[in-house]
Design an enzyme around this catalytic site. Sequence first.
Site, mmCIF file in Angstrom:
data_model
loop_
_atom_site.group_PDB
_atom_site.id
_atom_site.type_symbol
_atom_site.label_atom_id
_atom_site.label_comp_id
_atom_site.label_asym_id
_atom_site.label_seq_id
_atom_site.Cartn_x
_atom_site.Cartn_y
_atom_site.Cartn_z
ATOM 1 N N HIS A 34 41.887 45.152 39.631
ATOM 2 C CA HIS A 34 42.111 44.791 40.481
ATOM 3 C C HIS A 34 43.075 43.762 41.123
ATOM 4 O O HIS A 34 43.551 43.314 40.080
ATOM 5 C CB HIS A 34 40.756 43.844 40.571
ATOM 6 C CG HIS A 34 40.030 43.050 41.646
ATOM 7 N ND1 HIS A 34 40.445 41.657 42.617
ATOM 8 C CD2 HIS A 34 39.360 43.517 43.132
ATOM 9 C CE1 HIS A 34 40.339 41.191 43.553
ATOM 10 N NE2 HIS A 34 39.363 42.483 43.985
ATOM 11 N N ASP A 56 38.779 40.383 31.905
ATOM 12 C CA ASP A 56 38.586 40.186 33.041
ATOM 13 C C ASP A 56 36.750 40.706 33.827
ATOM 14 O O ASP A 56 36.847 42.196 33.385
ATOM 15 C CB ASP A 56 39.375 40.898 34.607
ATOM 16 C CG ASP A 56 38.936 41.078 35.560
ATOM 17 O OD1 ASP A 56 38.097 40.323 36.386
ATOM 18 O OD2 ASP A 56 39.555 41.864 36.509
ATOM 19 N N GLN A 110 33.482 42.490 36.842
ATOM 20 C CA GLN A 110 31.993 43.333 37.368
ATOM 21 C C GLN A 110 31.374 43.650 36.466
ATOM 22 O O GLN A 110 30.237 44.403 36.466
ATOM 23 C CB GLN A 110 32.861 44.661 37.695
ATOM 24 C CG GLN A 110 33.555 45.160 39.313
ATOM 25 C CD GLN A 110 32.763 44.561 40.131
ATOM 26 O OE1 GLN A 110 31.269 44.882 39.811
ATOM 27 N NE2 GLN A 110 33.842 44.134 41.740
ATOM 28 N N LYS A 133 29.701 37.401 42.041
ATOM 29 C CA LYS A 133 28.646 39.024 41.837
ATOM 30 C C LYS A 133 27.598 38.607 41.066
ATOM 31 O O LYS A 133 27.117 40.109 40.412
ATOM 32 C CB LYS A 133 30.149 39.474 40.877
ATOM 33 C CG LYS A 133 30.885 39.596 42.744
ATOM 34 C CD LYS A 133 32.617 40.401 41.371
ATOM 35 C CE LYS A 133 33.471 40.315 42.491
ATOM 36 N NZ LYS A 133 33.585 40.995 43.122
ATOM 37 N N CYS A 135 40.485 46.215 47.269
ATOM 38 C CA CYS A 135 41.685 45.443 46.411
ATOM 39 C C CYS A 135 42.717 46.525 44.577
ATOM 40 O O CYS A 135 42.235 45.905 43.795
ATOM 41 C CB CYS A 135 41.085 44.111 45.752
ATOM 42 S SG CYS A 135 40.448 43.011 47.693
HETATM 43 N N1 PMP Z 1 38.247 40.930 39.037
HETATM 44 C C1 PMP Z 1 37.361 42.544 39.137
HETATM 45 C C2 PMP Z 1 37.608 43.563 38.243
HETATM 46 C C3 PMP Z 1 36.823 42.055 40.609
HETATM 47 O O1 PMP Z 1 35.809 42.909 40.789
HETATM 48 C C4 PMP Z 1 37.253 41.435 41.720
HETATM 49 C C5 PMP Z 1 36.512 40.766 42.836
HETATM 50 N N2 PMP Z 1 35.938 41.544 43.600
HETATM 51 C C6 PMP Z 1 37.598 40.306 40.807
HETATM 52 C C7 PMP Z 1 38.594 40.602 39.403
HETATM 53 C C8 PMP Z 1 38.367 38.858 41.628
HETATM 54 O O2 PMP Z 1 37.018 38.473 42.156
HETATM 55 P P1 PMP Z 1 37.032 36.535 42.633
HETATM 56 O O3 PMP Z 1 37.714 37.552 43.958
HETATM 57 O O4 PMP Z 1 35.685 36.608 43.370
HETATM 58 O O5 PMP Z 1 37.838 36.168 42.399
#
Ligand code: PMP
Length: 407
Positions: free
Chosen positions: A124, A201, A204, A227, A365
């Site tokens: 991401h 990370d 997910q 999430k 993203c």
């Molecule tokens: N890493 C991953 C794998 C994600 O899916 C996301 C959110 N789509 C993020 C980081 C970032 O999360 P946040 O926007 O809540 O900071």
Amino acid sequence: EALLDVEAVRRDFPILQSSVCGKPLVYLDNAASAQKPQSVIDRLDRYYKEQNANIHRGVHFLSQEATVAYEDARKVVARFINAAEPKECIFTRNATEAVNLVASSWGRANLKAGDEIIISTMEHHANIVPWQMLRDELGVVIKVVPISDTGEFLVEDYKALFTAKTKLAALCQVSNSLGTINPAKVMVEIAHQQGVPVLLDGAQAIAHLPIDVQDLDCDFYVFSGHKLFGPTGIGVLYGKADLLSAMPPYQGGGDMIDRVTFEKTTYRGIPERFEAGTPHISGAIGLATAIEYVEQLGHEAMIAHEQSLLKEATDKLLEIPGLRIYGTAGDKVSVISFTMDGIHPNDAGTILDADGIAVRTGHHCTMPLWQRFGLEGSIRASFAFYNTREEIDLLVTGLGKVQKLLG
Ligand code: PMP
């Protein structure tokens, strides 16, 4: 599926009873943000009605009450991910801020020009851009683990990227765009054999898999509360105590100091050192309530239902001519990314929306991931434990309509 009474679970989520464009909401955008159970909504309400005060500073009743609730929330988070101690769990705004904290604090203290950081193709942007900013500032080098045509992390290629200059591996446990579950424990082991710490990370992974940071043996683990059926604006950075304790502060201000004079300031230990200013007190408390909801439901029931939805949806989507699914057919969470021949994902998303069906469209993203596939993005349907087979059928019907209108 007998393990989970889906209709009962759905009644816990008020928004799932709502309508969009006159149609019952079909919420299939859980990978972007999940819905909140009544217990979380009630907890936020109770906090502001009965407990609201600033924490850590007051001798008065409410301040102490709020402090206890906030610190209890940290204990719930620690239990949920099996951190050795609550102080290893730092509250942040979200996963993004947690990565930025590590990049700014640990990165600046430990990296110099020429040092190497390993990330993967499926990261991401939150786990790419902070490292690029560090690259531009310090001259560190970013190396990227390739993925297979079916979206799997290539372990042998990863191994081959390590050199004497590798200082960190920052990798997702689960891909938000493809759903791929990466072999996180193996990825950590390989890095540790080279003496390299690992940031996972877990944004997910956290809502789909049981997480044990001690078993994973990762050095840092990040996720967002929203999430995980909790409030927005609250996230977690887990770090091993010795690593966090050796890191300089991220932001300066109240609560993170030991003693301040105009000449010199000393800092508190963890977790306070990394929580400058008034934190998102209600957010942390609401997150703890969300975690308790998930714990009560149980991972076994949740996973069984999500995996059966994943299988059924995959089978039914693959029957649609010209529809292509990206990502592994193997180990994955309930996320399906797909394209349809000659149809722009945004157009498909707009038509589905008119039927009350919420999916994600675009790059999610993960622009470099889609560049790997020669695409701009995809349509993504992501399922939570409260989704149903009927909703899969509505998605399939909706996609039929998309094809009729645009195909
Ligand atoms: N890493 C991953 C794998 C994600 O899916 C996301 C959110 N789509 C993020 C980081 C970032 O999360 P946040 O926007 O809540 O900071």
